[in-house]
Design an enzyme around this catalytic site. Structure first.
Site, short mmCIF file in Angstrom:
data_model
loop_
_atom_site.label_atom_id
_atom_site.label_comp_id
_atom_site.label_asym_id
_atom_site.label_seq_id
_atom_site.Cartn_x
_atom_site.Cartn_y
_atom_site.Cartn_z
N GLU A 83 35.59 35.66 5.18
CA GLU A 83 35.94 36.27 3.89
C GLU A 83 35.23 37.60 3.75
OE1 GLU A 83 34.26 33.46 1.20
OE2 GLU A 83 35.48 31.82 1.99
N LYS A 125 32.72 40.10 1.98
CA LYS A 125 31.55 39.92 1.11
C LYS A 125 31.67 40.91 -0.03
CE LYS A 125 26.62 39.07 1.03
NZ LYS A 125 26.26 39.83 -0.15
N ASP A 146 31.14 43.06 -3.31
CA ASP A 146 29.94 43.69 -3.84
C ASP A 146 30.03 43.76 -5.37
OD1 ASP A 146 27.50 44.77 -3.68
OD2 ASP A 146 28.12 46.72 -2.90
N GLU A 176 32.86 36.00 -7.37
CA GLU A 176 32.23 37.28 -7.61
C GLU A 176 33.06 38.06 -8.62
OE1 GLU A 176 29.49 37.57 -5.75
OE2 GLU A 176 29.01 39.71 -5.53
N TYR A 217 35.11 32.16 -4.28
CA TYR A 217 34.87 31.91 -2.85
C TYR A 217 34.24 30.55 -2.59
CZ TYR A 217 30.43 33.95 -4.38
OH TYR A 217 29.29 34.25 -5.07
N LYS A 239 26.68 42.08 7.61
CA LYS A 239 26.73 43.25 6.74
C LYS A 239 27.29 44.48 7.46
CE LYS A 239 24.51 43.34 3.12
NZ LYS A 239 23.31 42.94 2.41
N CYS A 283 26.28 87.14 -3.00
CA CYS A 283 26.74 86.23 -1.95
C CYS A 283 25.75 86.20 -0.80
CB CYS A 283 28.12 86.68 -1.47
SG CYS A 283 28.68 85.80 0.00
N CYS A 288 27.67 88.00 2.35
CA CYS A 288 28.05 89.41 2.39
C CYS A 288 27.38 90.27 1.33
CB CYS A 288 29.57 89.55 2.28
SG CYS A 288 30.18 89.22 0.61
N CYS A 319 32.09 84.15 -4.67
CA CYS A 319 31.75 85.46 -4.12
C CYS A 319 32.94 86.37 -4.42
CB CYS A 319 31.53 85.34 -2.63
SG CYS A 319 31.74 86.88 -1.73
N CYS A 322 34.07 89.53 2.94
CA CYS A 322 33.02 88.54 3.17
C CYS A 322 33.30 87.77 4.47
CB CYS A 322 32.95 87.57 1.99
SG CYS A 322 31.77 86.23 2.23
S1 IVH Z 1 29.07 32.28 -0.44
C1 IVH Z 1 25.99 29.11 -0.13
N1 IVH Z 1 30.99 34.06 -0.17
O1 IVH Z 1 26.71 37.13 -1.76
C2 IVH Z 1 26.81 30.33 -0.03
N2 IVH Z 1 29.00 34.72 -1.29
O2 IVH Z 1 24.06 36.59 -0.54
C3 IVH Z 1 26.80 31.12 -1.30
N3 IVH Z 1 29.04 37.03 -2.10
O3 IVH Z 1 25.31 35.27 -4.36
C4 IVH Z 1 27.55 32.34 -1.30
N4 IVH Z 1 31.07 37.52 -1.40
O4 IVH Z 1 27.13 36.95 -4.92
C5 IVH Z 1 29.75 33.82 -0.64
N5 IVH Z 1 32.79 35.51 0.12
C6 IVH Z 1 31.55 35.26 -0.34
C7 IVH Z 1 30.80 36.25 -1.03
C8 IVH Z 1 29.52 35.93 -1.48
C9 IVH Z 1 29.99 37.97 -2.03
C10 IVH Z 1 27.73 37.22 -2.71
C11 IVH Z 1 27.41 36.21 -3.77
C12 IVH Z 1 26.18 35.52 -3.31
C13 IVH Z 1 25.60 36.48 -2.33
C14 IVH Z 1 24.85 35.74 -1.27
#
Ligand code: IVH
Length: 673
Positions: free
Chosen positions: A117, A119, A121, A177, A229, A318, A412, A415, A430, A436
């Site tokens: 999945e 991650k 933000d 999230e 998630y 990451k 400038c 020039c 300029c 120039c």
């Molecule tokens: S699973 C036990 N899945 O990342 C597993 N977390 O560092 C719990 N996050 O607090 C998290 N996308 O805020 C999971 N696809 C995803 C995620 C995700 C973002 C964040 C979430 C969590 C943090 C963990």
């Protein structure tokens, strides 16, 4: 040499204090002082020291706890199933080690199936449904106790207040999230700026700030979204045996999950997914800082269990950080093609967004002053996708005693001509024009570029040499260059000199639109050049046209008309054009198309994503040939958005504005008959 024990102990104490401080800024105040990557590094350093010296480990170390404190203004919610965090991997080797650990513990020979999945933000939320009805929403807080944000979460439109379908457990705690899509974030910041209000640094802070509002009416105004998630507490009911199937169930019950989620086998599968998501990242429309891999089978998850704060069955892989911290060595002024002076920060080189960056733009003098950036400051640099790196903000807490404030130069730097900044405009320029050297080089680069005269092999370095040697003063001089003369230049053999002369010769056959665009008239981009070429019968007509006549062209207003008119009134510009035509630059005069052939006239198109049958540029040419306009950004003036695959944020923007969206098939049909 080894560090003495007391030195290590002292460093561990320092790191803990520092991490606690940043945790508070990040989680409680929503106002971090340092980029996430810097924070991650502090935690890693502490972990490494604690791993090597377990005797220093204490239960209150920040490595032993998930997150933060609860704001007293919100009610508290205890998570009966703790909300854990994830271990991080940065390198492929760390992912390999994770997979090896998993297989080892399970005594499993073949490849493991992992749910993969993005991650996201944003910030984690837990939402409890009882008998299908939303009863409580909470932030993660410290993993055990979070804040009650039920009233705010209820305002997020993508969160159902009642579950769809049937078959859900009596108590279902869905976890996911909350985030702010990039288009919404940008629109919100633009509005805030117009009203003179505080803007947010990035979508994550904006999402956190919005969800943790005491007044839900404020939250309701914010473009928040959610992807789920996973699950926490489950009562009176069961769930399928695989994580991927649970996501399927959540989706069925109306809980959004990331469309990019999938299942992969073994390390190769994981790394393959990582690569794909890295490529898709800029067009997702929301921010992700990596991907997450989870052992798909719940029974295997159970067998693997947990360590301290994180599951053994999952890991976050990451992406290279897009924001990093560095210091400003100097601020210099760069002069562009139209004379615009751009302040550029020279940086202590820093690795960000996957490359080493040593320059970042400060956009213009007003931005420089608004952000109060000074030489010597520590700043946050951002490089997202292929965008030019920029200075996001100054870390005021880190400002040293002596910094240097940079002012707009009066003359400038290239020039020496006077610098002018019209009242109410952000950009200073300029006034030297093509006298120039910087403007001359930039306009030659533009002239030779691919979408203009397309002189293959005539790049920036070569143009610098040609101008510095005094061989070329204007575009017409390019066509007087001989292979002999070129061969005398640095790193230019006989062969490449010959190739360049051929390329110049080839570029002479062009179109009126390209030629107009290549002249680099202020505000005359490709779309305007096409509009001019389509409206007038010849270059002569354009150069003689009055302001009124120019304004008859669709989308040319008084300012652009003034720039075009002014350009052709300059004798110097007319001389260059004459010289270019004498040296053989030519185009077929466009036959006036009968009305039926120009049936897209007056319509403005934006193309986004990848088309399968033609390139974006071919599609734009087709639109223009039928009398339409093709531009790059979606606005209220756009009539149609043509969306290929992976369309990204332009599509979202078009949807927001209610602009009709054509898929490739519909577009093909439109241009075909
Ligand atoms: S699973 C036990 N899945 O990342 C597993 N977390 O560092 C719990 N996050 O607090 C998290 N996308 O805020 C999971 N696809 C995803 C995620 C995700 C973002 C964040 C979430 C969590 C943090 C963990």
């Amino acid at each position: 040499m080894t560090r003495s024990a007391s030195k290590i102990e002292q460093r561990v104490r320092e790191l803990r204090a520092e991490i606690e401080h940043h945790n508070y800024r990040y989680f409680v105040l929503d106002d971090p002082e340092i980029p996430d990557a810097e924070f991650d590094r502090l935690v890693r350093e502490l972990k490494t020291l604690e791993d090597a010296h377990p005797e220093l480990l204490t239960p209150d170390s920040p490595t032993q706890r998930v997150g933060s404190y609860a704001l007293s203004a919100f009610g508290e919610v205890r998570h009966r199933v703790p909300m854990l965090s994830l271990d991080n991997a940065f390198e492929p080797e760390e992912v390999e080690a994770f997979d090896a650990r998993v297989r080892d513990r399970l005594d499993h020979d073949g490849p493991i199936e992992y749910a993969c999945e993005p991650k996201l933000d944003g910030l984690a939320v837990s939402i409890v449904y009882e008998d299908g009805v939303l009863v409580q929403a909470a932030t993660r807080g410290d993993g055990t106790t979070g804040e009650d944000v039920t009233h705010n979460v209820r305002t997020v439109k993508s969160v159902p207040l009642r579950l769809h379908g049937k078959g859900w457990p009596g108590v279902l705690e869905a976890r996911g999230e909350v985030f702010m899509p990039i288009a919404g974030f940008e629109a919100m910041n633009r509005r805030a700026q117009e009203r003179g209000e505080k803007t947010f640094v990035n979508p994550r802070n904006a999402a956190a700030g919005s969800l943790r509002q005491l007044d839900p009416r404020v939250t309701a105004e914010r473009p928040l979204e959610v992807y789920f998630y996973g699950v926490g507490l489950i009562e009176r009911g069961g769930l399928p045996e695989r994580h991927s199937q649970i996501l399927g169930s959540l989706r069925k019950w109306g809980l959004r999950t990331a469309p990019e989620a999938t299942v992969k086998r073994g390390v190769e599968g994981l790394l393959d997914y990582y690569g794909q998501m890295l490529v898709r990242r800029p067009s997702l429309g929301y921010q992700i800082d990596g991907v997450v891999y989870k052992v798909d089978s719940l029974s295997l998850q159970q067998e693997l269990g947990y360590v301290a704060r994180a599951p053994r069955w999952a890991i976050a892989h990451k992406f290279p950080a897009e924001e990093e911290m560095t210091t400003i060595r100097d601020i210099e002024w760069q002069v562009g093609r139209t004379g615009a002076l751009t302040p550029v920060a020279r940086l202590e080189p820093v690795f960000v967004g996957g490359v080493t960056v040593s320059n970042a733009t400060l956009h213009n003098i007003d931005e420089l002053h608004r952000k109060d950036v000074r030489v010597g400051d520590t700043v946050v640099i951002r490089r997202a996708g292929d965008v030019i790196p920029e200075v996001v903000e100054v870390l005021a807490e880190r400002r040293p005693l002596h910094t240097r404030i940079v002012r707009l130069p009066e003359s400038c730097p290239v020039c020496g001509s006077a610098v002018v900044k019209p009242e109410g405009e952000a950009v200073a320029r300029c006034s030297g024009g093509l006298y120039c050297g910087a403007q001359r080089k930039e306009s030659l680069r533009h002239f030779a570029s691919r979408r203009a005269m397309d002189v293959e092999g005539l790049g920036a370095k070569l143009i610098d040499q040609l101008v510095d040697a005094g061989y070329v003063k204007n575009a017409a001089d390019l066509y007087g260059l001989t292979a002999d003369r070129l061969a005398g230049l640095d790193r230019m053999g006989e062969k490449s000199a010959g190739n360049l002369v051929d390329a110049l010769e080839k570029s002479k056959k062009t179109t009126l639109a390209r030629f107009l665009y290549s002249l680099g008239i202020r505000d005359v981009g490709e779309a305007t050049a096409h509009a001019l070429a389509g409206h007038f019968a010849s270059l002569e007509e354009i150069s003689e046209a009055s302001m009124e006549k120019l304004e008859e062209v669709p989308d040319i207003g008084p300012v652009v008309a003034q720039h075009i008119h002014g350009f052709f009134r300059e004798q110097h510009n007319r001389d260059v054009i004459d010289a270019l035509r004498r040296s053989g630059v030519e185009w077929a005069s466009p036959p006036k198309k009968p009305a039926a052939e120009r049936r897209l006239s007056g319509k403005t198109f934006v193309i986004t994503g990848t088309l399968s049958g033609m390139t974006r540029e071919e599609a734009q040419d087709r639109i223009r040939a039928l009398g339409g306009k093709a531009t790059g950004s979606v606005s209220a003036k756009t009539d149609y958005l043509v969306a290929g695959s992976d369309p990204g944020s332009k599509r979202q923007k078009a949807e927001k504005l209610g602009i009709p969206i054509l898929d490739e098939k519909a577009f093909q049909a439109l241009i075909a008959n």
